[in-house]
Design an enzyme around this catalytic site. Sequence first.
Site, PDB file in Angstrom:
ATOM      1  N   LYS A 121      34.559  35.337  25.563  1.00 21.94           N
ATOM      2  CA  LYS A 121      34.410  35.299  24.109  1.00 21.94           C
ATOM      3  C   LYS A 121      35.758  35.503  23.420  1.00 21.94           C
ATOM      4  O   LYS A 121      36.137  34.736  22.523  1.00 21.94           O
ATOM      5  CB  LYS A 121      33.424  36.364  23.641  1.00 21.94           C
ATOM      6  CG  LYS A 121      33.167  36.358  22.138  1.00 21.94           C
ATOM      7  CD  LYS A 121      32.431  37.606  21.684  1.00 21.94           C
ATOM      8  CE  LYS A 121      33.351  38.809  21.675  1.00 21.94           C
ATOM      9  NZ  LYS A 121      32.703  40.015  21.110  1.00 21.94           N
ATOM     10  N   ASP A 139      29.463  35.379  19.973  1.00 25.74           N
ATOM     11  CA  ASP A 139      29.183  36.807  19.886  1.00 25.74           C
ATOM     12  C   ASP A 139      27.711  36.988  19.531  1.00 25.74           C
ATOM     13  O   ASP A 139      26.935  36.032  19.550  1.00 25.74           O
ATOM     14  CB  ASP A 139      30.110  37.472  18.864  1.00 25.74           C
ATOM     15  CG  ASP A 139      29.832  37.023  17.431  1.00 25.74           C
ATOM     16  OD1 ASP A 139      28.982  36.117  17.221  1.00 25.74           O
ATOM     17  OD2 ASP A 139      30.457  37.589  16.515  1.00 25.74           O
TER      18      ASP A 139
END
Length: 216
Positions: A121, A139
Amino acid sequence: MVKAELYDRVITYFKEKMPVAETELHYRNPYELLVAVILSAQCTDKRINQVTPALFAAYPTPEAMAQATVDDIYSYIKSVSYPNNKARHLSGMARMLVSDFGGQVPDNLDDLVSLPGVGRKTANVIQSVVFNKAAMAVDTHVFRVSNRIGLTDTTTPLATERELVANIPAEMIPTAHHWLILHGRYVCTARTPHCWECGLIDVCKYYNSGGAGGVK
């Protein structure tokens, strides 16, 4: 509505609703953004923006942070979540940037995830925001919003990332990442989504299945 039509509808909405969409983290260069994103895990951007000015003043470059002890770094970030782990990650990240990458933040996934504290991420945030690559960082907000609207029907962040990348034009992915985050942060919130503020309820799977007072 077929999926392509749904994506077109959602993209058109966000282009009109949020013509400017960008990270809320404060930074001046790739190194500062990398530090801020590492710190932001399970913590609010607001808190990170309160902490980083003093941290960046003390350690304005990877070389400066690489010379600091973990305890030194901890003293600046002790108010964020998991400060002990993050201090170790920042120390290791800075030292590796200096030793392996000449003090420069790398621009590709494999090199980025080799850095301490950097997962997929975080690496995608850096690729997208700094290098304008078609990388979708997933996220909790992106994961929730994508599945609620019906853009995805997935059970993992990686599957969500792949489906979004496959359906959003490459040149729009860096902006779309922020659209979904900001929509999740301020409108499609986790516990009580503000559906009355959303212009997508007519196509939203969650709302049209009875979620948040929607119709069944």
